[in-house]
Design an enzyme around this catalytic site. Structure first.
Site, PDB file in Angstrom:
ATOM      1  N   GLU A   1       7.287   6.172  -8.715  1.00  0.00           N
ATOM      2  CA  GLU A   1       5.801   5.801  -8.779  1.00  0.00           C
ATOM      3  C   GLU A   1       5.070   6.532  -8.024  1.00  0.00           C
ATOM      4  O   GLU A   1       3.903   7.004  -8.352  1.00  0.00           O
ATOM      5  CB  GLU A   1       5.713   4.282  -8.358  1.00  0.00           C
ATOM      6  CG  GLU A   1       6.272   3.104  -9.069  1.00  0.00           C
ATOM      7  CD  GLU A   1       6.086   1.879  -8.786  1.00  0.00           C
ATOM      8  OE1 GLU A   1       4.805   1.649  -8.380  1.00  0.00           O
ATOM      9  OE2 GLU A   1       6.741   0.905  -8.825  1.00  0.00           O
TER      10      GLU A   1
ATOM     11  N   LEU B   1      -3.165  -8.149 -20.479  1.00  0.00           N
ATOM     12  CA  LEU B   1      -2.796  -7.825 -19.022  1.00  0.00           C
ATOM     13  C   LEU B   1      -1.317  -6.926 -19.736  1.00  0.00           C
ATOM     14  O   LEU B   1      -0.474  -7.168 -20.445  1.00  0.00           O
ATOM     15  CB  LEU B   1      -1.724  -9.249 -18.895  1.00  0.00           C
ATOM     16  CG  LEU B   1      -0.944  -9.002 -17.489  1.00  0.00           C
ATOM     17  CD1 LEU B   1      -1.843  -8.729 -16.239  1.00  0.00           C
ATOM     18  CD2 LEU B   1      -0.358 -10.212 -17.163  1.00  0.00           C
TER      19      LEU B   1
ATOM     20  N   MET C   1      -2.977  -7.607  -7.431  1.00  0.00           N
ATOM     21  CA  MET C   1      -2.346  -8.621  -8.104  1.00  0.00           C
ATOM     22  C   MET C   1      -3.450  -9.719  -8.608  1.00  0.00           C
ATOM     23  O   MET C   1      -3.407 -10.733  -8.268  1.00  0.00           O
ATOM     24  CB  MET C   1      -1.196  -9.244  -7.318  1.00  0.00           C
ATOM     25  CG  MET C   1      -0.148  -8.099  -6.822  1.00  0.00           C
ATOM     26  SD  MET C   1       0.593  -7.017  -8.068  1.00  0.00           S
ATOM     27  CE  MET C   1       2.041  -8.197  -8.715  1.00  0.00           C
TER      28      MET C   1
ATOM     29  N   HIS D   1       2.392   0.042 -13.698  1.00  0.00           N
ATOM     30  CA  HIS D   1       3.391  -1.263 -13.895  1.00  0.00           C
ATOM     31  C   HIS D   1       5.011  -0.811 -13.652  1.00  0.00           C
ATOM     32  O   HIS D   1       4.847   0.298 -14.217  1.00  0.00           O
ATOM     33  CB  HIS D   1       2.848  -1.666 -15.277  1.00  0.00           C
ATOM     34  CG  HIS D   1       3.443  -2.942 -15.470  1.00  0.00           C
ATOM     35  ND1 HIS D   1       3.356  -4.158 -14.690  1.00  0.00           N
ATOM     36  CD2 HIS D   1       4.729  -3.261 -16.378  1.00  0.00           C
ATOM     37  CE1 HIS D   1       4.316  -5.112 -15.313  1.00  0.00           C
ATOM     38  NE2 HIS D   1       5.191  -4.594 -16.274  1.00  0.00           N
TER      39      HIS D   1
ATOM     40  N   GLY E   1       0.855  -1.143   0.039  1.00  0.00           N
ATOM     41  CA  GLY E   1       0.024   0.111   0.203  1.00  0.00           C
ATOM     42  C   GLY E   1       0.854   1.396   0.037  1.00  0.00           C
ATOM     43  O   GLY E   1       0.260   2.331   0.262  1.00  0.00           O
ATOM     44  N   SER E   2       1.938   1.163  -0.385  1.00  0.00           N
ATOM     45  CA  SER E   2       2.853   2.431  -0.372  1.00  0.00           C
ATOM     46  C   SER E   2       2.311   3.396  -1.381  1.00  0.00           C
ATOM     47  O   SER E   2       2.193   4.625  -1.346  1.00  0.00           O
ATOM     48  CB  SER E   2       4.449   2.331  -0.584  1.00  0.00           C
ATOM     49  OG  SER E   2       4.834   2.001  -2.157  1.00  0.00           O
ATOM     50  N   ASN E   3       1.617   2.966  -2.511  1.00  0.00           N
ATOM     51  CA  ASN E   3       1.158   3.967  -3.466  1.00  0.00           C
ATOM     52  C   ASN E   3      -0.042   4.455  -2.888  1.00  0.00           C
ATOM     53  O   ASN E   3      -0.468   5.705  -3.113  1.00  0.00           O
ATOM     54  CB  ASN E   3       0.687   3.026  -4.861  1.00  0.00           C
ATOM     55  CG  ASN E   3       2.291   2.991  -5.885  1.00  0.00           C
ATOM     56  OD1 ASN E   3       2.506   4.173  -6.219  1.00  0.00           O
ATOM     57  ND2 ASN E   3       2.841   2.324  -5.946  1.00  0.00           N
TER      58      ASN E   3
ATOM     59  N   THR F   1      -7.088  -2.425 -20.051  1.00  0.00           N
ATOM     60  CA  THR F   1      -7.810  -3.136 -21.222  1.00  0.00           C
ATOM     61  C   THR F   1      -7.630  -4.706 -20.838  1.00  0.00           C
ATOM     62  O   THR F   1      -6.948  -5.245 -19.944  1.00  0.00           O
ATOM     63  CB  THR F   1      -7.290  -2.903 -22.623  1.00  0.00           C
ATOM     64  OG1 THR F   1      -5.954  -3.373 -22.717  1.00  0.00           O
ATOM     65  CG2 THR F   1      -7.420  -1.385 -22.938  1.00  0.00           C
TER      66      THR F   1
ATOM     67  N   ARG G   1     -12.894 -16.828 -11.809  1.00  0.00           N
ATOM     68  CA  ARG G   1     -12.617 -15.408 -11.991  1.00  0.00           C
ATOM     69  C   ARG G   1     -13.918 -14.473 -11.909  1.00  0.00           C
ATOM     70  O   ARG G   1     -13.968 -13.234 -11.704  1.00  0.00           O
ATOM     71  CB  ARG G   1     -11.535 -15.172 -13.094  1.00  0.00           C
ATOM     72  CG  ARG G   1     -10.297 -15.439 -12.917  1.00  0.00           C
ATOM     73  CD  ARG G   1      -9.136 -14.983 -13.961  1.00  0.00           C
ATOM     74  NE  ARG G   1      -7.978 -15.653 -13.716  1.00  0.00           N
ATOM     75  CZ  ARG G   1      -7.095 -15.348 -12.845  1.00  0.00           C
ATOM     76  NH1 ARG G   1      -7.458 -14.131 -11.972  1.00  0.00           N
ATOM     77  NH2 ARG G   1      -5.859 -15.876 -12.749  1.00  0.00           N
TER      78      ARG G   1
HETATM   79  C1  GAR Z   1       4.334  -1.190  -7.190  1.00  0.00           C
HETATM   80  O1  GAR Z   1       5.591  -1.331  -7.516  1.00  0.00           O
HETATM   81  C2  GAR Z   1       3.538  -1.515  -8.464  1.00  0.00           C
HETATM   82  O2  GAR Z   1       4.099  -1.004  -9.442  1.00  0.00           O
HETATM   83  C3  GAR Z   1       3.578  -2.991  -8.677  1.00  0.00           C
HETATM   84  O3  GAR Z   1       3.347  -3.256  -7.041  1.00  0.00           O
HETATM   85  C4  GAR Z   1       3.806  -2.445  -6.234  1.00  0.00           C
HETATM   86  C5  GAR Z   1       2.990  -2.486  -5.297  1.00  0.00           C
HETATM   87  O4  GAR Z   1       3.459  -1.474  -4.225  1.00  0.00           O
HETATM   88  N1  GAR Z   1       2.353  -3.306  -9.533  1.00  0.00           N
HETATM   89  C6  GAR Z   1       2.657  -4.381 -10.136  1.00  0.00           C
HETATM   90  O5  GAR Z   1       3.560  -5.093 -10.611  1.00  0.00           O
HETATM   91  C7  GAR Z   1       1.391  -4.734 -11.173  1.00  0.00           C
HETATM   92  N2  GAR Z   1       1.671  -5.592 -12.284  1.00  0.00           N
HETATM   93  P1  GAR Z   1       2.679  -0.883  -2.999  1.00  0.00           P
HETATM   94  O6  GAR Z   1       1.550  -1.895  -2.479  1.00  0.00           O
HETATM   95  O7  GAR Z   1       3.371  -0.710  -2.092  1.00  0.00           O
HETATM   96  O8  GAR Z   1       1.736   0.515  -3.656  1.00  0.00           O
END
Ligand code: GAR
Length: 218
Positions: free
Chosen positions: A178, A148, A94, A113, A16-18, A145, A69
């Site tokens: 990011e 993947l 994910m 990504h 969850g850092s984003n 879309t 799914r």
């Molecule tokens: C991030 O680095 C993001 O780019 C990646 O997962 C991480 C999540 O970090 N996403 C993918 O690889 C999607 N294919 P976070 O949970 O700290 O935000």
């Protein structure tokens, strides 16, 4: 937040850092919207705690409880609809999403990504960039879309690869980029400056290249 500002739903599976970056951008006013709900497919995701500490509604739709799914995506979509988001932000979510789900939210669903798309779709992006002898890694925000990591790029930021870099050191240098890139890109979609065209993202109506516009934080 005023009623006029945009509504975001943020989906995550882990750290969850984003999400943290979105909350900082929301509080500073850089993001012209608010995170209304955080939804995780993993009950133990650390990102849920970040949301709860910030007073944001959290929901769990545990993928292990669904037989297919399609069944999972159906429940996830209903949950998202309850919050009427303008933009749905995948932030380390994910799960591969079905075409039906993606079509339902066409033009509203964005992802980050950790590569310079169209290079290195899928997993282990940093290691694969290093193995290929690249001089730059980076991250891309794109519309989602059905294919993947193939959705049209919105913005991407390159990060230099240095001698001795490992996947871990490169990932830790890309991550702060990011955190600046993603809220900025989400804001472009929220405010209608970027939209999804037939096959590419449109920047004020102009077609962007497949990976999106090159962006370097000032
Ligand atoms: C991030 O680095 C993001 O780019 C990646 O997962 C991480 C999540 O970090 N996403 C993918 O690889 C999607 N294919 P976070 O949970 O700290 O935000």
């Amino acid at each position: 937040m005023t009623k006029e500002s945009g509504r975001l739903a943020l989906l995550l599976s882990g750290r969850g850092s984003n999400l943290g970056a979105f909350l900082r951008a929301q509080h500073s006013g850089e993001l012209e919207g608010s995170v209304e709900v955080v939804i995780s497919n993993r009950p133990e995701a650390a990102g849920l705690k970040i949301a709860q500490d910030a007073g944001i509604t959290t929901e769990v739709v545990d993928h292990t409880l669904y037989a297919s799914r399609e069944a999972f995506d159906q429940v996830l979509a209903q949950k998202i609809d309850e919050f009427k988001p303008d933009v749905i932000v995948l932030a380390g979510f994910m799960r591969i999403l079905t075409a039906g789900f993606v079509d339902r939210f066409r033009g509203k669903l964005i992802n980050i990504h950790p590569s310079l798309l169209p290079k290195y779709r899928g997993l282990n992006t940093h290691q694969r960039a290093l193995d290929a002898g690249e001089r730059e890694g980076g991250a891309t925000v794109h519309f989602v879309t059905a294919d993947l990591d193939e959705g049209p790029g919105i913005l991407q930021t390159p990060v230099s690869i240095e001698d001795g870099d490992t996947a871990a050191t490169l990932a830790s240098r890309v991550l702060p980029f990011e955190h600046r890139l993603y809220p900025y890109a989400a804001n472009l979609v929220l405010t209608g400056q970027v939209s999804l065209g037939e096959r590419s993202a449109l920047w004020h109506g102009e077609t962007l290249p497949p990976g999106g516009k090159l962006w370097r934080p000032s």
